[in-house]
Design a protein around this motif. Structure first.
Motif, PDB file in Angstrom:
ATOM      1  N   CYS A  78       0.822  -1.214   0.000  1.00  0.00           N
ATOM      2  CA  CYS A  78       0.000   0.000   0.000  1.00  0.00           C
ATOM      3  C   CYS A  78       0.855   1.264   0.000  1.00  0.00           C
ATOM      4  O   CYS A  78       0.338   2.357  -0.235  1.00  0.00           O
ATOM      5  CB  CYS A  78      -0.904   0.005   1.222  1.00  0.00           C
ATOM      6  SG  CYS A  78       0.019  -0.250   2.752  1.00  0.00           S
ATOM      7  N   ALA A  79       2.156   1.133   0.229  1.00  0.00           N
ATOM      8  CA  ALA A  79       2.996   2.300   0.496  1.00  0.00           C
ATOM      9  C   ALA A  79       3.467   3.038  -0.750  1.00  0.00           C
ATOM     10  O   ALA A  79       3.821   4.215  -0.671  1.00  0.00           O
ATOM     11  CB  ALA A  79       4.205   1.884   1.325  1.00  0.00           C
ATOM     12  N   ASP A  80       3.476   2.390  -1.900  1.00  0.00           N
ATOM     13  CA  ASP A  80       3.944   3.025  -3.136  1.00  0.00           C
ATOM     14  C   ASP A  80       2.758   3.702  -3.816  1.00  0.00           C
ATOM     15  O   ASP A  80       2.041   3.083  -4.598  1.00  0.00           O
ATOM     16  CB  ASP A  80       4.584   1.972  -4.040  1.00  0.00           C
ATOM     17  CG  ASP A  80       5.191   2.554  -5.300  1.00  0.00           C
ATOM     18  OD1 ASP A  80       4.877   3.702  -5.667  1.00  0.00           O
ATOM     19  OD2 ASP A  80       5.985   1.840  -5.948  1.00  0.00           O
ATOM     20  N   SER A  81       2.560   4.975  -3.517  1.00  0.00           N
ATOM     21  CA  SER A  81       1.374   5.675  -4.023  1.00  0.00           C
ATOM     22  C   SER A  81       1.345   5.752  -5.544  1.00  0.00           C
ATOM     23  O   SER A  81       0.270   5.696  -6.150  1.00  0.00           O
ATOM     24  CB  SER A  81       1.277   7.079  -3.420  1.00  0.00           C
ATOM     25  OG  SER A  81       2.415   7.852  -3.762  1.00  0.00           O
ATOM     26  N   SER A  82       2.489   5.835  -6.181  1.00  0.00           N
ATOM     27  CA  SER A  82       2.512   5.869  -7.648  1.00  0.00           C
ATOM     28  C   SER A  82       2.036   4.546  -8.227  1.00  0.00           C
ATOM     29  O   SER A  82       1.239   4.516  -9.174  1.00  0.00           O
ATOM     30  CB  SER A  82       3.918   6.197  -8.162  1.00  0.00           C
ATOM     31  OG  SER A  82       4.278   7.506  -7.788  1.00  0.00           O
ATOM     32  N   ALA A  83       2.518   3.440  -7.670  1.00  0.00           N
ATOM     33  CA  ALA A  83       2.070   2.130  -8.153  1.00  0.00           C
ATOM     34  C   ALA A  83       0.589   1.927  -7.868  1.00  0.00           C
ATOM     35  O   ALA A  83      -0.169   1.488  -8.744  1.00  0.00           O
ATOM     36  CB  ALA A  83       2.889   1.011  -7.507  1.00  0.00           C
ATOM     37  N   VAL A  84       0.157   2.261  -6.663  1.00  0.00           N
ATOM     38  CA  VAL A  84      -1.253   2.075  -6.304  1.00  0.00           C
ATOM     39  C   VAL A  84      -2.161   2.881  -7.225  1.00  0.00           C
ATOM     40  O   VAL A  84      -3.146   2.349  -7.760  1.00  0.00           O
ATOM     41  CB  VAL A  84      -1.497   2.448  -4.821  1.00  0.00           C
ATOM     42  CG1 VAL A  84      -2.989   2.539  -4.515  1.00  0.00           C
ATOM     43  CG2 VAL A  84      -0.831   1.426  -3.899  1.00  0.00           C
ATOM     44  N   ALA A  86      -1.465   4.242 -10.232  1.00  0.00           N
ATOM     45  CA  ALA A  86      -1.347   3.842 -11.639  1.00  0.00           C
ATOM     46  C   ALA A  86      -2.118   2.551 -11.898  1.00  0.00           C
ATOM     47  O   ALA A  86      -2.857   2.440 -12.885  1.00  0.00           O
ATOM     48  CB  ALA A  86       0.125   3.664 -12.029  1.00  0.00           C
ATOM     49  N   ILE A  87      -1.952   1.572 -11.016  1.00  0.00           N
ATOM     50  CA  ILE A  87      -2.658   0.296 -11.193  1.00  0.00           C
ATOM     51  C   ILE A  87      -4.161   0.508 -11.051  1.00  0.00           C
ATOM     52  O   ILE A  87      -4.951  -0.020 -11.850  1.00  0.00           O
ATOM     53  CB  ILE A  87      -2.136  -0.751 -10.186  1.00  0.00           C
ATOM     54  CG1 ILE A  87      -0.670  -1.088 -10.496  1.00  0.00           C
ATOM     55  CG2 ILE A  87      -2.995  -2.017 -10.228  1.00  0.00           C
ATOM     56  CD1 ILE A  87       0.042  -1.862  -9.391  1.00  0.00           C
ATOM     57  N   ALA A  88      -4.581   1.283 -10.061  1.00  0.00           N
ATOM     58  CA  ALA A  88      -6.011   1.548  -9.881  1.00  0.00           C
ATOM     59  C   ALA A  88      -6.594   2.237 -11.110  1.00  0.00           C
ATOM     60  O   ALA A  88      -7.700   1.916 -11.550  1.00  0.00           O
ATOM     61  CB  ALA A  88      -6.240   2.392  -8.640  1.00  0.00           C
ATOM     62  N   ASN A  89      -5.849   3.171 -11.666  1.00  0.00           N
ATOM     63  CA  ASN A  89      -6.321   3.911 -12.837  1.00  0.00           C
ATOM     64  C   ASN A  89      -6.434   3.001 -14.067  1.00  0.00           C
ATOM     65  O   ASN A  89      -7.404   3.066 -14.808  1.00  0.00           O
ATOM     66  CB  ASN A  89      -5.375   5.078 -13.133  1.00  0.00           C
ATOM     67  CG  ASN A  89      -5.886   5.963 -14.240  1.00  0.00           C
ATOM     68  OD1 ASN A  89      -6.972   6.513 -14.141  1.00  0.00           O
ATOM     69  ND2 ASN A  89      -5.104   6.092 -15.299  1.00  0.00           N
ATOM     70  N   ASP A  90      -5.431   2.151 -14.265  1.00  0.00           N
ATOM     71  CA  ASP A  90      -5.388   1.331 -15.473  1.00  0.00           C
ATOM     72  C   ASP A  90      -6.147   0.016 -15.360  1.00  0.00           C
ATOM     73  O   ASP A  90      -6.645  -0.501 -16.361  1.00  0.00           O
ATOM     74  CB  ASP A  90      -3.934   1.030 -15.852  1.00  0.00           C
ATOM     75  CG  ASP A  90      -3.170   2.273 -16.277  1.00  0.00           C
ATOM     76  OD1 ASP A  90      -3.816   3.302 -16.575  1.00  0.00           O
ATOM     77  OD2 ASP A  90      -1.924   2.217 -16.295  1.00  0.00           O
ATOM     78  N   TYR A  91      -6.209  -0.561 -14.148  1.00  0.00           N
ATOM     79  CA  TYR A  91      -6.783  -1.904 -13.994  1.00  0.00           C
ATOM     80  C   TYR A  91      -7.933  -1.976 -12.991  1.00  0.00           C
ATOM     81  O   TYR A  91      -8.556  -3.027 -12.865  1.00  0.00           O
ATOM     82  CB  TYR A  91      -5.688  -2.887 -13.548  1.00  0.00           C
ATOM     83  CG  TYR A  91      -4.568  -2.992 -14.540  1.00  0.00           C
ATOM     84  CD1 TYR A  91      -4.671  -3.819 -15.648  1.00  0.00           C
ATOM     85  CD2 TYR A  91      -3.402  -2.241 -14.384  1.00  0.00           C
ATOM     86  CE1 TYR A  91      -3.646  -3.915 -16.577  1.00  0.00           C
ATOM     87  CE2 TYR A  91      -2.371  -2.321 -15.302  1.00  0.00           C
ATOM     88  CZ  TYR A  91      -2.498  -3.157 -16.399  1.00  0.00           C
ATOM     89  OH  TYR A  91      -1.484  -3.237 -17.310  1.00  0.00           O
ATOM     90  N   GLY A  92      -8.170  -0.912 -12.246  1.00  0.00           N
ATOM     91  CA  GLY A  92      -9.193  -0.926 -11.207  1.00  0.00           C
ATOM     92  C   GLY A  92      -8.572  -1.175  -9.840  1.00  0.00           C
ATOM     93  O   GLY A  92      -7.523  -1.817  -9.725  1.00  0.00           O
ATOM     94  N   ALA A  98      -2.693  -7.173  -6.203  1.00  0.00           N
ATOM     95  CA  ALA A  98      -2.420  -8.395  -6.970  1.00  0.00           C
ATOM     96  C   ALA A  98      -1.293  -8.179  -7.976  1.00  0.00           C
ATOM     97  O   ALA A  98      -0.399  -9.023  -8.107  1.00  0.00           O
ATOM     98  CB  ALA A  98      -3.694  -8.865  -7.684  1.00  0.00           C
ATOM     99  N   ARG A  99      -1.313  -7.067  -8.683  1.00  0.00           N
ATOM    100  CA  ARG A  99      -0.253  -6.821  -9.673  1.00  0.00           C
ATOM    101  C   ARG A  99       1.104  -6.652  -8.999  1.00  0.00           C
ATOM    102  O   ARG A  99       2.119  -7.105  -9.518  1.00  0.00           O
ATOM    103  CB  ARG A  99      -0.593  -5.617 -10.541  1.00  0.00           C
ATOM    104  CG  ARG A  99      -1.708  -5.947 -11.543  1.00  0.00           C
ATOM    105  CD  ARG A  99      -1.896  -4.876 -12.572  1.00  0.00           C
ATOM    106  NE  ARG A  99      -0.763  -4.728 -13.466  1.00  0.00           N
ATOM    107  CZ  ARG A  99      -0.554  -5.450 -14.567  1.00  0.00           C
ATOM    108  NH1 ARG A  99      -1.388  -6.409 -14.897  1.00  0.00           N
ATOM    109  NH2 ARG A  99       0.491  -5.218 -15.332  1.00  0.00           N
TER     110      ARG A  99
END
Length: 192
Positions: A78-84, A86-92, A98-99
């Motif tokens: 949960c700590a990497d806000s960019s990954a969270v 970006a993944i939420a935006n692109d995949y939900g 999971a990714r």
């Protein structure tokens, strides 16, 4: 009864039954010490307060709980806000953990999933991904039957309501770290 007294009473009522988790937490700590001591990784996930607990656990392992020791690989997903984001935006939002499990986890690593309800779709998706990738999956959840506890290899169901469950998750995290350190000390990876 004021709010502090009520909260302390609820916590006190949960602490006794929580003692039944002692053997499992010791086993988890010893197993985790073996995985991390051999260069493996711990992944931890949760939402909201559980996200904070996940970060706390990861910090205790990459830093230290009490004694000097080697830094251990632990990632709070949960700590990497960019990954969270970006993944939420692109995949939900369901895929945010999971990714990352698929990106960072390797067979033999451990995923600890934290959820007071045990019903968070993104946490369940993380466990499904972890199981498919060969990770060991452990749940810290609340007292009620939950899909998370059923999906994971093992679970500790903490007694109490939401806030008390989260507080016991923190106790569990510290106890796991105590056992990790004790096991690593036997293998001289902790300063004596």
């Amino acid at each position: 009864m004021n709010p502090l007294q009520a909260h302390l009473a609820a916590l006190a009522a949960a602490i006794g039954p929580f003692g039944q988790a002692a053997d499992r937490l010791e086993r988890w700590g010893r197993h985790l010490a073996s995985v991390l001591g051999d260069g493996g990784r711990l992944l931890v996930c949760g939402n909201g307060g559980s996200a904070a607990q996940a970060q706390h656990l990861a910090a205790e392992l990459t830093g230290r709980l009490r004694e000097e020791r080697i830094p251990l690989s632990a990632i709070a997903l949960c700590a990497d806000s960019s990954a969270v984001t970006a993944i939420a935006n692109d995949y939900g939002y369901e895929e945010v953990f999971a990714r990352q499990v698929l990106a960072h986890g390797r067979s033999g690593d451990v995923l600890i999933a934290m959820s007071t309800s045990g019903r968070s779709p993104n946490v369940l998706a993380a466990v499904t991904a972890a199981r498919g990738a060969g990770l060991h999956t452990w749940a810290l959840t609340g007292p009620r039957p939950s899909p998370l506890a059923e999906l994971c290899d093992e679970a500790v169901r903490c007694p109490g309501d939401g806030p008390v469950v989260q507080e016991l998750h923190l106790v569990a995290a510290h106890v796991i770290c105590e056992h990790v350190d004790a096991e690593l000390r036997q293998h001289r990876l902790v300063a004596s």
